[in-house]
Each structure stands twice: as structure tokens, then as C-alpha cells.
Enzyme design. Structure first.
Site, PDB file in Angstrom:
ATOM      1  N   ASP A 182      26.093  20.695  41.056  1.00 24.51           N
ATOM      2  CA  ASP A 182      26.111  19.226  41.045  1.00 24.51           C
ATOM      3  C   ASP A 182      27.529  18.656  41.131  1.00 24.51           C
ATOM      4  OD1 ASP A 182      23.414  19.460  40.735  1.00 24.51           O
ATOM      5  OD2 ASP A 182      23.303  18.555  38.749  1.00 24.51           O
ATOM      6  N   ARG A 230      10.054   8.845  63.159  1.00 22.57           N
ATOM      7  CA  ARG A 230       9.666   8.755  61.748  1.00 22.57           C
ATOM      8  C   ARG A 230      10.870   8.468  60.847  1.00 22.57           C
ATOM      9  NH1 ARG A 230       6.055  14.251  61.812  1.00 22.57           N
ATOM     10  NH2 ARG A 230       4.024  13.268  62.089  1.00 22.57           N
TER      11      ARG A 230
HETATM   12  O1  F6P Z   1      22.320  21.468  37.040  1.00 16.81           O
HETATM   13  C1  F6P Z   1      22.105  22.058  38.274  1.00 16.81           C
HETATM   14  C2  F6P Z   1      20.695  21.803  38.749  1.00 16.81           C
HETATM   15  O2  F6P Z   1      20.528  22.478  39.969  1.00 16.81           O
HETATM   16  C3  F6P Z   1      20.323  20.324  38.870  1.00 16.81           C
HETATM   17  O3  F6P Z   1      20.735  19.762  40.079  1.00 16.81           O
HETATM   18  C4  F6P Z   1      18.814  20.398  38.725  1.00 16.81           C
HETATM   19  O4  F6P Z   1      18.296  19.201  38.194  1.00 16.81           O
HETATM   20  C5  F6P Z   1      18.615  21.501  37.767  1.00 16.81           C
HETATM   21  O5  F6P Z   1      19.741  22.341  37.836  1.00 16.81           O
HETATM   22  C6  F6P Z   1      17.350  22.309  38.029  1.00 16.81           C
HETATM   23  O6  F6P Z   1      17.187  23.197  37.001  1.00 16.81           O
HETATM   24  P1  F6P Z   1      16.146  24.413  37.010  1.00 16.81           P
HETATM   25  O7  F6P Z   1      16.674  25.484  37.911  1.00 16.81           O
HETATM   26  O8  F6P Z   1      16.096  24.863  35.607  1.00 16.81           O
HETATM   27  O9  F6P Z   1      14.849  23.891  37.532  1.00 16.81           O
END
Ligand code: F6P
Length: 347
Positions: free
Chosen positions: A132, A167
């Protein structure tokens, strides 16, 4: 962890996996061995210290892992501070392992635990990790570049099918609290609108941008939305309400919700693509391999220098040391100057 001469260190990866973790682990082992320091891998983040699951890491164990996604150590979202029994097991095992120091590779949650342990006197160095890119005190984290490239390629691919079918394509990308992936991939992929967690979604604005494009002869549009983006009423769309041990909900679904509204309002046929974990899988880009390698080498050097409570960080083009607690104190949200650049291409 008592000795002042460093003979043995531990390394763990916690939180969501991301491309670039294996280059860090490899660099930690290779750099440590140069000084005759042995490395113990802790399996599955903090959970491995609670359960005493470790593996010795030598030249052979890290051979060939540089281009490999994920983490050879495994990971988990375990928060030992939520359970006193887990915490005391972790401390007991840390003592038994006889490690002189620990390198914790992770995001805000893993490093948050590291910060607390450092305050209790444990000798820990941090390595920032998140696709992120929302950790403070570092310009970039590895994994982000790979995610942006995957999302950009997906947007390129969606362009041709969107254009052929006239689309609207809504692409949901990762980004729990920050829109870094959405904005970078959106700019790189030529998105016609980008929605981020930092700015409430204004459906009127999006529909106006789509109509504007149609008025000038375009019959398709690409809308990129970060999973953590919220409607103006402040409601996050959730995949489900279950909380993990750090209290996070599972995001996902904003793309579908948005797609429905856009189709209803504009009457243009709309399709939704949720990229999800594809963004976290597979081989890291060269940038992430190099950044991970530099972070791993520097982390061992901080250990040798006794820089407890520090985290490696990228500032400009230099790898420096910053206090771990500053990195987790607040999130690094989107640079609004970058969003302003993206906005020039909306509609
Ligand atoms: O924090 C990194 C991240 O990839 C976020 O973007 C996402 O919301 C989350 O982890 C998803 O987590 P998990 O792999 O536990 O579903």
C-alpha cells in the site's frame, strides 16, 4: 537477548505478504554470513515466536529465492499483545532461542509489535513492508512497485476490451487507507477517474466526467477505485465484518457498488474487475528486488551497529535509519500534488 557481540540473529516476516520479502531475507542472510553471524528464520511472523517454529537459514536456504514472490518464512497477522499467554510464550521462546537481535520485516502492525518489544528492552531492527506504500518515514516500500505494475498492465488490458464493447470498466485495486496504488496505476494506465480513500466518492462528479468523454466522442471509460475508498456518507464497503487480530476488517466490494451506481445513472454498460491478491503475488520487479536487497543489507548493518528500535528507510536515493515508532505513528496518505496531476486527465 544479551550479548554485545552479535553471533546469531533472527528474522521474521509478518502481515500481508508482498513481492520483495524474499530478496530482503536473502540479503539479511548473505550480509550476516559475511560477518560470521548465523541467521535463524522465524516462521509465520510473531506466531512463530509464540509457537517456537524456527528454521536455520544458510546460503543454500536462500539460494534462488531472489525472484520468488511471497516469503519463504511464511507470514501471519498475529498480534501477541492481544493475548497475555501468547506474549509470555513469545518472550520465553525469544529467551530460549538465544538470539542476539531480531530483524522484523512488516507493516504498521508487525512494526507496532516491534515498537512495543523495543520499549521492553528487546533488540530489534525493523524493515518496512507494504504494497500500500502507506508507512511513514520511508519514501517507498518494496512490493508497491510490483503492485503498481500489475495494476497498470491490467488497466492496459481492460482498455482494449472496454473500447471494443463501448463499456465503462471499474477496476478495484488494493489500498486500505491510502490511494497510492490507485493513483500511480491510474496515471500510468491513463484512467479517466481515480477514487482514493483520502477523498470521499462524489458520484455526480464521476458521472459528469464520463458524460463529458462521451460528448467528445469517446464511448468507453476506465475508473480506478482503491478498495478503501468511501462514499461521501462515510460508509466503507466490506467483504465481511470479521476482524483480524489487529482489528482490521476485510475490505472489498466498493468496485461492485460503484459499478452498479454508474450504470444506473449513466445508462452505459458497466463491468467491474477486482484485482485483489493478484497484486501481491508473483515475482517482484527489479526495483523491488533492489530495494529489498538494500533494506536487508542495511538492517544487518544496523544490528551490527547496535541501532535498536531503528527501521531501514528509503529517503531520496539513500537508505537511512529512522525510529520504528515514527514509521507507525501515523499513516503516509496520498500526496495531493500527485492527485492533482491525475485530476488533469479526468473526463
Ligand atoms: O495491507 C496490505 C493489503 O494488501 C491491503 O491492501 C489489503 O486491504 C489487505 O492487505 C488484504 O489483506 P488479506 O491478505 O489479509 O486479505
Amino acid at each position: 537477548m544479551a550479548a554485545s557481540v552479535i553471533r546469531q540473529i533472527g528474522v521474521l516476516t509478518g502481515g500481508g505478504d508482498c513481492p520483495g520479502l524474499n530478496p530482503v531475507i536473502r540479503a539479511v542472510v548473505r550480509r550476516a554470513l559475511k560477518d560470521g553471524i548465523e541467521v535463524t528464520g522465524i516462521r509465520n511472523g510473531w506466531k512463530g515466536l509464540v509457537n517456537n517454529e524456527t528454521v536455520p537459514l544458510d546460503l543454500n536456504s536462500v539460494s534462488g529465492i531472489l525472484p520468488k514472490g511471497g516469503t519463504i518464512l511464511g507470514t501471519s497477522r498475529t498480534n501477541p499483545y492481544k493475548d497475555p499467554q501468547q506474549l509470555s510464550a513469545l518472550k520465553e521462546n525469544l529467551g530460549k532461542l538465544g538470539l542476539d537481535a531480531l530483524i522484523a520485516i512488516g507493516g504498521e502492525d508487525t512494526l507496532g509489535v516491534a515498537t512495543k518489544l523495543v520499549k521492553e528492552g528487546y533488540r530489534i531492527v525493523g524493515v518496512p513492508k507494504t504494497i500500500d506504500n502507506d508507512l511513514s518515514e520511508t519514501d517507498y516500500t518494496f512490493g508497491f512497485d510490483t503492485a503498481v505494475n500489475i495494476a497498470t498492465e491490467s488497466i492496459d488490458r481492460l482498455h482494449t476490451t472496454a473500447e471494443s464493447h463501448h463499456r465503462i470498466m471499474v477496476v478495484e485495486v488494493m489500498g486500505r487507507h491510502a490511494g497510492w496504488i490507485a493513483v500511480h496505476a491510474g496515471i500510468a494506465g491513463g484512467a479517466d477517474f481515480i477514487l482514493v480513500p483520502e477523498i470521499p466518492i462524489n458520484v455526480d462528479e464521476i458521472c459528469a466526467a464520463i458524460r463529458k468523454r462521451h460528448d467528445r466522442g469517446k464511448t468507453f471509460s476506465i475508473i480506478v477505485v482503491a478498495e478503501g475508498a468511501e462514499f461521501a456518507q462515510g460508509q466503507t464497503v466490506l467483504r465481511d465484518k470479521k476482524l483480524d487480530s489487529f482489528g482490521h476488517v476485510r475490505l472489498g466490494g466498493i468496485g461492485d457498488a460503484l459499478g452498479e451506481i454508474i450504470e444506473e445513472r449513466t445508462k452505459f454498460e458497466t463491468r467491474v474487475t477486482v484485482l485483489g491478491h493478484v497484486q501481491r503475488g508473483g515475482t517482484p520487479t527489479a526495483f523491488d528486488r533492489v530495494l529489498g536487497t538494500r533494506f536487508g543489507v542495511k538492517a544487518v548493518e544496523l544490528v551490527i551497529a547496535g541501532q535498536w528500535g531503528k527501521m531501514v528507510s528509503l529517503k531520496g536515493n539513500a537508505i537511512v535509519a529512522v525510529p520504528i515508532e515514527l514509521a507507525t505513528a501515523k499513516l503516509k496518505t496520498l500526496d495531493m500534488e500527485l492527485y492533482d496531476i491525475a485530476k488533469i486527465f479526468f473526463g
